[in-house]
Motif scaffolding. Structure first.
Motif, PDB file in Angstrom:
ATOM      1  N   ALA A  28       0.838  -1.189   0.000  1.00  0.00           N
ATOM      2  CA  ALA A  28       0.000   0.000   0.000  1.00  0.00           C
ATOM      3  C   ALA A  28       0.876   1.243   0.000  1.00  0.00           C
ATOM      4  N   LYS A  29       0.441   2.226  -0.778  1.00  0.00           N
ATOM      5  CA  LYS A  29       1.145   3.509  -0.760  1.00  0.00           C
ATOM      6  C   LYS A  29       0.167   4.638  -1.025  1.00  0.00           C
ATOM      7  N   THR A  30       0.575   5.845  -0.700  1.00  0.00           N
ATOM      8  CA  THR A  30      -0.262   7.006  -1.012  1.00  0.00           C
ATOM      9  C   THR A  30       0.171   7.553  -2.376  1.00  0.00           C
ATOM     10  N   ASN A  31      -0.587   8.516  -2.875  1.00  0.00           N
ATOM     11  CA  ASN A  31      -0.204   9.143  -4.150  1.00  0.00           C
ATOM     12  C   ASN A  31       0.425  10.509  -3.911  1.00  0.00           C
ATOM     13  N   GLU A  32       0.954  10.694  -2.686  1.00  0.00           N
ATOM     14  CA  GLU A  32       1.654  11.942  -2.350  1.00  0.00           C
ATOM     15  C   GLU A  32       0.787  13.169  -2.590  1.00  0.00           C
ATOM     16  N   GLY A  33      -0.519  13.012  -2.364  1.00  0.00           N
ATOM     17  CA  GLY A  33      -1.422  14.158  -2.509  1.00  0.00           C
ATOM     18  C   GLY A  33      -1.709  14.562  -3.945  1.00  0.00           C
ATOM     19  N   LEU A  34      -1.192  13.792  -4.915  1.00  0.00           N
ATOM     20  CA  LEU A  34      -1.318  14.196  -6.322  1.00  0.00           C
ATOM     21  C   LEU A  34      -2.544  13.567  -6.998  1.00  0.00           C
ATOM     22  N   GLY A  35      -3.209  14.350  -7.823  1.00  0.00           N
ATOM     23  CA  GLY A  35      -4.300  13.835  -8.650  1.00  0.00           C
ATOM     24  C   GLY A  35      -5.506  13.386  -7.839  1.00  0.00           C
ATOM     25  N   PRO A  36      -6.493  12.760  -8.519  1.00  0.00           N
ATOM     26  CA  PRO A  36      -7.731  12.352  -7.846  1.00  0.00           C
ATOM     27  C   PRO A  36      -7.493  11.380  -6.699  1.00  0.00           C
ATOM     28  N   VAL A  37      -6.508  10.488  -6.845  1.00  0.00           N
ATOM     29  CA  VAL A  37      -6.225   9.553  -5.749  1.00  0.00           C
ATOM     30  C   VAL A  37      -5.662  10.329  -4.565  1.00  0.00           C
ATOM     31  N   GLY A  38      -4.751  11.237  -4.847  1.00  0.00           N
ATOM     32  CA  GLY A  38      -4.157  12.051  -3.797  1.00  0.00           C
ATOM     33  C   GLY A  38      -5.152  12.963  -3.116  1.00  0.00           C
ATOM     34  N   GLU A  39      -6.194  13.353  -3.872  1.00  0.00           N
ATOM     35  CA  GLU A  39      -7.243  14.221  -3.316  1.00  0.00           C
ATOM     36  C   GLU A  39      -8.342  13.413  -2.635  1.00  0.00           C
ATOM     37  N   LYS A  40      -8.099  12.109  -2.438  1.00  0.00           N
ATOM     38  CA  LYS A  40      -9.003  11.208  -1.720  1.00  0.00           C
ATOM     39  C   LYS A  40     -10.332  11.039  -2.450  1.00  0.00           C
ATOM     40  N   ARG A  41     -10.316  11.222  -3.770  1.00  0.00           N
ATOM     41  CA  ARG A  41     -11.537  11.042  -4.547  1.00  0.00           C
ATOM     42  C   ARG A  41     -11.621   9.664  -5.173  1.00  0.00           C
ATOM     43  N   ALA A  42     -10.528   8.881  -5.061  1.00  0.00           N
ATOM     44  CA  ALA A  42     -10.508   7.560  -5.692  1.00  0.00           C
ATOM     45  C   ALA A  42      -9.437   6.691  -5.058  1.00  0.00           C
ATOM     46  N   ILE A  43      -9.586   5.381  -5.269  1.00  0.00           N
ATOM     47  CA  ILE A  43      -8.540   4.424  -4.895  1.00  0.00           C
ATOM     48  C   ILE A  43      -8.198   3.628  -6.152  1.00  0.00           C
ATOM     49  N   ALA A  44      -6.891   3.482  -6.419  1.00  0.00           N
ATOM     50  CA  ALA A  44      -6.430   2.753  -7.601  1.00  0.00           C
ATOM     51  C   ALA A  44      -5.642   1.521  -7.165  1.00  0.00           C
ATOM     52  N   CYS A  45      -5.671   0.487  -7.991  1.00  0.00           N
ATOM     53  CA  CYS A  45      -4.937  -0.742  -7.674  1.00  0.00           C
ATOM     54  C   CYS A  45      -4.274  -1.302  -8.923  1.00  0.00           C
ATOM     55  N   PHE A  46      -3.098  -1.873  -8.722  1.00  0.00           N
ATOM     56  CA  PHE A  46      -2.343  -2.543  -9.785  1.00  0.00           C
ATOM     57  C   PHE A  46      -2.078  -3.982  -9.344  1.00  0.00           C
ATOM     58  N   ALA A  47      -2.050  -4.895 -10.300  1.00  0.00           N
ATOM     59  CA  ALA A  47      -1.750  -6.294  -9.958  1.00  0.00           C
ATOM     60  C   ALA A  47      -1.013  -6.978 -11.101  1.00  0.00           C
ATOM     61  N   VAL A  48      -0.068  -7.834 -10.744  1.00  0.00           N
ATOM     62  CA  VAL A  48       0.521  -8.761 -11.718  1.00  0.00           C
ATOM     63  C   VAL A  48       0.293 -10.172 -11.189  1.00  0.00           C
ATOM     64  N   ALA A  49       0.114 -11.103 -12.133  1.00  0.00           N
ATOM     65  CA  ALA A  49      -0.091 -12.500 -11.754  1.00  0.00           C
ATOM     66  C   ALA A  49       0.748 -13.374 -12.662  1.00  0.00           C
ATOM     67  N   LEU A  50       1.424 -14.353 -12.067  1.00  0.00           N
ATOM     68  CA  LEU A  50       2.155 -15.353 -12.847  1.00  0.00           C
ATOM     69  C   LEU A  50       1.402 -16.675 -12.704  1.00  0.00           C
ATOM     70  N   ILE A  51       1.052 -17.268 -13.846  1.00  0.00           N
ATOM     71  CA  ILE A  51       0.346 -18.551 -13.784  1.00  0.00           C
ATOM     72  C   ILE A  51       1.134 -19.621 -14.523  1.00  0.00           C
ATOM     73  N   GLN A  52       0.876 -20.861 -14.118  1.00  0.00           N
ATOM     74  CA  GLN A  52       1.485 -22.012 -14.781  1.00  0.00           C
ATOM     75  C   GLN A  52       0.402 -22.759 -15.537  1.00  0.00           C
TER      76      GLN A  52
END
Ligand SMILES: [Zn+2]
Length: 159
Positions: free
Chosen positions: A132-156
């Motif tokens: 988890a990290k903050t967006n350093e106050g930048l943009g809509p996420v930083g302004e607490k108007r949104a939450i964003a998520c990233f994911a990578v998955a390795l499958i066999q």
């Protein structure tokens, strides 16, 4: 053979809604807006898994025009994608994710998210990264108007 997939999602935060993220309820004054429960972390993981399978994105599997997906639990959608994975003889090697949120503090909830998602994904907590990290106050996420998520998955997959 192995395949990697990548997923991203963002949802708007709205005051007075229930906050569901990583398959758990988080006590907070605002929640994510979505046709489903708005669980952006699960949606990013689903897109990473679908990408690794060479499938089209979450929107085509669970269209927001479909009344059946209204208010759907993202955990159930993840379970259905895991069914697709298993039907291809695939298994997850590991998943790694990043939550970008100004508030609330995610650190105290990571263990519960891993407990909710790990068994469903069929991986131990050590193979499921949730950072988890903050967006350093930048943009809509930083302004607490949104939450964003990233994911990578390795499958066999079978050769
Ligand atoms: Zn989403």
């Amino acid at each position: 053979m192995h395949r990697i997939g990548f997923g991203y999602d963002i949802h708007r935060l709205e005051a007075g809604r229930r906050l569901v993220l990583g398959g758990i309820d988080i006590p907070f004054g605002a929640g994510l807006v979505g046709h489903s429960d708005g669980d952006a972390l699960i949606h990013a993981i689903i897109d990473a898994l679908l990408g690794a399978l060479g499938e089209s994105d979450i929107g085509s599997h669970f269209p927001d025009t479909d009344p059946r997906t209204k208010g759907a639990r993202s955990l159930d959608q993840l379970e259905s994608v895991m069914g697709l994975l298993r039907s291809r003889g695939a298994a997850i090697v590991n998943v790694d994710t990043v939550i970008v949120a100004e508030e609330p503090k995610m650190g105290p909830h990571v263990a519960a998210m891993k407990a909710a998602l790990g068994p469903l994904l069929g991986v131990p907590a050590s193979s499921l990264g949730i950072k988890a990290k903050t967006n350093e106050g930048l943009g809509p996420v930083g302004e607490k108007r949104a939450i964003a998520c990233f994911a990578v998955a390795l499958i066999q997959l079978p050769d």
